[in-house]
Write a protein that holds these residues in place. Structure first.
Motif, short mmCIF file in Angstrom:
data_model
loop_
_atom_site.label_atom_id
_atom_site.label_comp_id
_atom_site.label_asym_id
_atom_site.label_seq_id
_atom_site.Cartn_x
_atom_site.Cartn_y
_atom_site.Cartn_z
N ARG A 3 6.50 -28.23 -31.30
CA ARG A 3 5.59 -28.83 -30.36
C ARG A 3 4.41 -29.54 -30.59
NH1 ARG A 3 6.31 -27.12 -24.94
NH2 ARG A 3 8.18 -25.95 -24.51
N LYS A 4 4.12 -29.41 -32.04
CA LYS A 4 2.85 -30.14 -32.39
C LYS A 4 3.35 -31.26 -33.50
CE LYS A 4 -0.12 -27.72 -29.88
NZ LYS A 4 -0.51 -28.14 -28.87
N LEU A 11 3.13 -39.11 -28.06
CA LEU A 11 3.05 -38.84 -26.58
C LEU A 11 1.56 -38.69 -26.08
CD1 LEU A 11 4.30 -38.34 -23.68
CD2 LEU A 11 4.58 -36.01 -24.28
N ARG A 12 0.71 -37.93 -26.94
CA ARG A 12 -0.60 -37.86 -26.48
C ARG A 12 -1.29 -38.99 -26.63
NH1 ARG A 12 -3.64 -32.75 -26.43
NH2 ARG A 12 -5.35 -34.16 -26.17
N ALA A 13 -0.94 -40.06 -27.59
CA ALA A 13 -1.78 -41.18 -27.90
C ALA A 13 -1.25 -42.26 -26.66
CB ALA A 13 -1.13 -41.82 -29.05
N ARG A 14 0.08 -42.07 -26.19
CA ARG A 14 0.43 -43.05 -24.92
C ARG A 14 -0.41 -42.56 -23.87
NH1 ARG A 14 2.19 -46.57 -28.50
NH2 ARG A 14 4.13 -46.68 -28.74
N GLN A 15 -0.68 -41.33 -23.82
CA GLN A 15 -1.38 -40.75 -22.39
C GLN A 15 -2.64 -41.29 -22.61
OE1 GLN A 15 -0.42 -36.58 -22.83
NE2 GLN A 15 1.17 -36.80 -21.40
N ALA A 16 -3.23 -41.51 -23.76
CA ALA A 16 -4.55 -41.98 -23.76
C ALA A 16 -4.68 -43.28 -23.44
CB ALA A 16 -5.22 -41.55 -25.15
N GLN A 17 -3.80 -43.89 -24.09
CA GLN A 17 -3.63 -45.45 -23.64
C GLN A 17 -3.20 -45.91 -22.26
OE1 GLN A 17 -0.19 -46.80 -26.30
NE2 GLN A 17 -1.66 -47.28 -27.96
N GLU A 18 -2.72 -44.82 -21.71
CA GLU A 18 -2.54 -45.07 -20.09
C GLU A 18 -3.72 -44.73 -19.50
OE1 GLU A 18 0.56 -43.77 -16.57
OE2 GLU A 18 0.48 -42.90 -18.34
N ASP A 19 -4.47 -43.88 -19.93
CA ASP A 19 -5.74 -43.46 -19.08
C ASP A 19 -6.83 -44.81 -19.59
OD1 ASP A 19 -4.77 -41.00 -18.40
OD2 ASP A 19 -5.87 -39.84 -20.04
N ARG A 103 4.54 -44.55 -22.02
CA ARG A 103 4.43 -43.07 -22.01
C ARG A 103 5.80 -42.39 -21.55
NH1 ARG A 103 4.11 -40.11 -17.86
NH2 ARG A 103 3.50 -41.80 -16.59
N ARG A 104 6.25 -42.83 -20.56
CA ARG A 104 7.43 -42.24 -19.87
C ARG A 104 8.65 -42.39 -20.99
NH1 ARG A 104 6.02 -44.95 -15.16
NH2 ARG A 104 7.45 -46.79 -15.69
N THR A 105 8.73 -43.49 -21.87
CA THR A 105 9.72 -43.43 -22.69
C THR A 105 9.43 -42.41 -23.80
OG1 THR A 105 9.79 -45.84 -22.42
CG2 THR A 105 10.62 -45.01 -24.53
N GLU A 107 7.92 -39.73 -23.29
CA GLU A 107 8.12 -38.40 -22.67
C GLU A 107 9.60 -38.15 -22.59
OE1 GLU A 107 6.36 -38.71 -18.90
OE2 GLU A 107 4.56 -37.78 -19.46
N GLN A 108 10.44 -39.01 -22.19
CA GLN A 108 11.72 -38.76 -22.21
C GLN A 108 12.42 -38.47 -23.79
OE1 GLN A 108 13.22 -42.52 -20.81
NE2 GLN A 108 13.02 -41.84 -18.65
N LEU A 109 11.99 -39.07 -24.73
CA LEU A 109 12.13 -38.85 -26.16
C LEU A 109 11.81 -37.48 -26.58
CD1 LEU A 109 13.35 -39.78 -28.70
CD2 LEU A 109 11.04 -40.89 -29.39
N HIS A 110 10.51 -37.05 -26.04
CA HIS A 110 10.14 -35.72 -26.60
C HIS A 110 10.98 -34.72 -25.57
CE1 HIS A 110 6.99 -32.60 -25.77
NE2 HIS A 110 6.82 -32.79 -27.12
N GLU A 111 11.37 -34.86 -24.39
CA GLU A 111 12.05 -33.99 -23.71
C GLU A 111 13.53 -33.72 -24.32
OE1 GLU A 111 11.96 -35.20 -19.69
OE2 GLU A 111 10.11 -34.78 -19.32
N ARG A 112 14.26 -34.93 -24.87
CA ARG A 112 15.35 -34.90 -25.38
C ARG A 112 15.38 -34.19 -26.97
NH1 ARG A 112 16.94 -40.46 -26.96
NH2 ARG A 112 16.53 -40.91 -24.77
#
Length: 145
Positions: A3-4, A11-19, A103-105, A107-112
């Motif tokens: 998970r890390k 994903l964390r970086a993309r979330q920060a960019q979105e913020d 970010r959604r892309t 997230e989908q990659l992470h979920e997959r």
């Protein structure tokens, strides 16, 4: 731990960019609202100044004309600023949409990736159970104990 891994960190970086994009969009929208409010104020001021057309002297007329000219210039500047602010706000909204899409892309990659890890773990567990079942199976002529 899986998970890390790099996907999680991406994903964390993309979330920060979105913020950051959300903050920039909010700031741009506030600036655009202020510019529109300034434009309305200047338009009202210009219309009130244009109503007073009775002058008693030439100097009063000239002073009124100069003030009206200055107010018109200020109104034109406020119009330009409102237009620029509206464009900047729209650009920030587009940046936010792009950041959210990225970010959604991820997230989908992470979920997959997580689903593949779960499937691999389940397959390994099933192989282990199959192996245990195969080694415990009695041969011909032997009884189960």
């Amino acid at each position: 731990m899986a998970r890390k891994g790099w996907i999680y960190q991406l994903l964390r970086a993309r979330q920060a960019q979105e913020d950051v994009a959300k903050q920039r969009r909010t700031a741009a929208e506030i600036t655009a609202r202020r510019a529109r409010a300034t434009l309305r104020y200047e338009a009202d001021r210009l219309s009130v100044m244009g109503e007073d057309l009775q002058h008693r002297t030439v100097s009063a007329f000239l002073a009124s004309s100069a003030a009206l000219h200055a107010a018109a210039a200020t109104h034109a500047a406020a119009e330009r600023q409102a237009e620029l602010s509206a464009r900047a706000a729209e650009d920030r909204r587009a940046e936010l949409r792009a950041a959210a899409r990225a970010r959604r892309t991820i997230e989908q990659l992470h979920e997959r990736h997580l689903a593949e890890e779960r499937a691999a773990a389940q397959a390994a567990e099933q192989r282990e159970l199959d192996e245990i079942a195969a080694t415990r199976r009695p041969g011909l002529g032997q009884e189960l104990t």
